[in-house]
Design a protein around this motif. Structure first.
Motif, PDB file in Angstrom:
ATOM      1  N   VAL A  20      39.025  48.634  50.228  1.00  0.00           N
ATOM      2  CA  VAL A  20      38.974  47.609  51.273  1.00  0.00           C
ATOM      3  C   VAL A  20      38.197  46.674  50.344  1.00  0.00           C
ATOM      4  O   VAL A  20      38.345  45.281  50.211  1.00  0.00           O
ATOM      5  CB  VAL A  20      38.240  47.821  52.401  1.00  0.00           C
ATOM      6  CG1 VAL A  20      37.862  46.640  52.973  1.00  0.00           C
ATOM      7  CG2 VAL A  20      39.270  48.665  53.367  1.00  0.00           C
ATOM      8  N   ARG A  23      40.337  44.866  47.271  1.00  0.00           N
ATOM      9  CA  ARG A  23      41.180  44.034  47.923  1.00  0.00           C
ATOM     10  C   ARG A  23      40.596  42.670  48.552  1.00  0.00           C
ATOM     11  O   ARG A  23      41.395  41.440  48.201  1.00  0.00           O
ATOM     12  CB  ARG A  23      42.159  44.502  49.145  1.00  0.00           C
ATOM     13  CG  ARG A  23      42.965  45.804  48.574  1.00  0.00           C
ATOM     14  CD  ARG A  23      43.695  46.183  49.814  1.00  0.00           C
ATOM     15  NE  ARG A  23      44.534  47.383  49.363  1.00  0.00           N
ATOM     16  CZ  ARG A  23      44.406  48.689  49.937  1.00  0.00           C
ATOM     17  NH1 ARG A  23      43.343  48.934  50.719  1.00  0.00           N
ATOM     18  NH2 ARG A  23      45.076  49.768  49.434  1.00  0.00           N
ATOM     19  N   ALA A  24      39.436  42.563  48.905  1.00  0.00           N
ATOM     20  CA  ALA A  24      38.676  41.452  49.411  1.00  0.00           C
ATOM     21  C   ALA A  24      38.008  40.609  48.381  1.00  0.00           C
ATOM     22  O   ALA A  24      37.779  39.791  48.480  1.00  0.00           O
ATOM     23  CB  ALA A  24      37.571  42.093  50.520  1.00  0.00           C
ATOM     24  N   ARG A  26      35.036  41.728  47.357  1.00  0.00           N
ATOM     25  CA  ARG A  26      33.702  41.415  47.637  1.00  0.00           C
ATOM     26  C   ARG A  26      33.269  42.626  48.536  1.00  0.00           C
ATOM     27  O   ARG A  26      33.862  43.301  48.955  1.00  0.00           O
ATOM     28  CB  ARG A  26      33.364  40.203  48.517  1.00  0.00           C
ATOM     29  CG  ARG A  26      34.245  39.999  49.764  1.00  0.00           C
ATOM     30  CD  ARG A  26      33.876  38.774  50.490  1.00  0.00           C
ATOM     31  NE  ARG A  26      34.405  38.838  52.032  1.00  0.00           N
ATOM     32  CZ  ARG A  26      35.533  38.714  52.347  1.00  0.00           C
ATOM     33  NH1 ARG A  26      36.555  38.111  51.310  1.00  0.00           N
ATOM     34  NH2 ARG A  26      36.051  38.604  53.586  1.00  0.00           N
ATOM     35  N   GLU A  44      31.639  41.612  43.668  1.00  0.00           N
ATOM     36  CA  GLU A  44      31.911  40.380  43.292  1.00  0.00           C
ATOM     37  C   GLU A  44      32.024  40.177  41.933  1.00  0.00           C
ATOM     38  O   GLU A  44      33.073  39.541  41.308  1.00  0.00           O
ATOM     39  CB  GLU A  44      31.093  39.399  44.113  1.00  0.00           C
ATOM     40  CG  GLU A  44      30.978  39.370  45.638  1.00  0.00           C
ATOM     41  CD  GLU A  44      30.185  40.402  46.249  1.00  0.00           C
ATOM     42  OE1 GLU A  44      29.874  41.221  45.463  1.00  0.00           O
ATOM     43  OE2 GLU A  44      29.920  40.169  47.490  1.00  0.00           O
TER      44      GLU A  44
END
Length: 222
Positions: A20, A23-24, A26, A44
């Motif tokens: 997750v 994919r984000a 961050r 990040e």
């Protein structure tokens, strides 16, 4: 003949908290230790382009480069843009997918599995704490020695402070729900140099950029 060590369990890094976060692009994402301490993971930065510290490592790369635990692939993609042969390996499908999407070549595999071009890589990377893979840095160094060509370099990022520890951890997204447990390790520059010398490696260089510490090692011929 190269003997390949059995791969330690890698399922933790394929679990939802890590996938997750990648994919984000961050966090939050942490290594949650068995003693309750949480070590933040800089998702990040991993998902951004190479920073000045990363570029200092890329400047040491020679020959084909194997990025072990490549994550979202910033190093592999940067090498590809420079027409420098490189391959990332990672046990997380989300990491491999992101590396390929960024223009880098990546393989879904553990460093402890049979890999392409064993014994012919000019450089190997262990960035972002990946000296901890498997929780046994001595075994990891032995494996990397078998992957490199004679005279090849290992470029490793260590902890910035002097530490030498092995522990059990889980991936935690800060929600109170953690992934499965796995073995991990952390080494500072001095601990890595000592372990490396005992394993037949010679330190070539050591440097710090933007509070991140790096060591270059060359495996000595038997």
């Amino acid at each position: 003949m190269v003997t390949v060590t059995a791969a330690p369990p890698a399922h933790a890094w394929t679990a939802d908290p890590y996938a997750v976060a990648l994919r984000a692009g961050r966090g939050p994402l942490y290594l949650l230790r068995a003693d309750g301490r949480r070590l933040p993971l800089d998702v990040e930065r991993w998902c951004a382009g190479p920073d000045v510290a990363d570029l200092s490592v890329l400047g040491h790369c020679r020959g084909g480069v194997l990025d072990i635990g490549c994550g979202p692939g910033r190093m592999v993609a940067a090498l590809a843009r420079a027409d420098h042969p490189a391959l990332g390996i990672d046990t997380a499908p989300a990491a491999v997918a992101r590396t390929r999407d960024s223009g880098g070549a990546a393989l879904l595999a553990s460093v402890f599995q049979r890999l392409p071009a064993e014994g012919r890589w000019g450089s190997a990377l262990l960035m972002d704490g990946n000296l901890g893979i498997g929780g046994d840095p001595a075994a990891l160094l032995r494996r990397v020695a078998g992957l490199l060509a004679p005279g090849g370099l290992l470029l490793a990022e260590t902890a910035a402070t002097e530490v030498d520890e092995r522990f059990e951890a889980r991936l935690d997204a800060g929600s109170g729900v953690a992934g499965p447990a796995f073995a991990w390790a952390r080494l500072g520059p001095g601990a890595l140099r000592g372990l490396a010398r005992r394993g037949g490696w010679s330190p070539v260089a050591q440097w710090t950029v933007a509070d991140r510490a790096f060591t270059a090692l060359r495996h000595r011929e038997p």
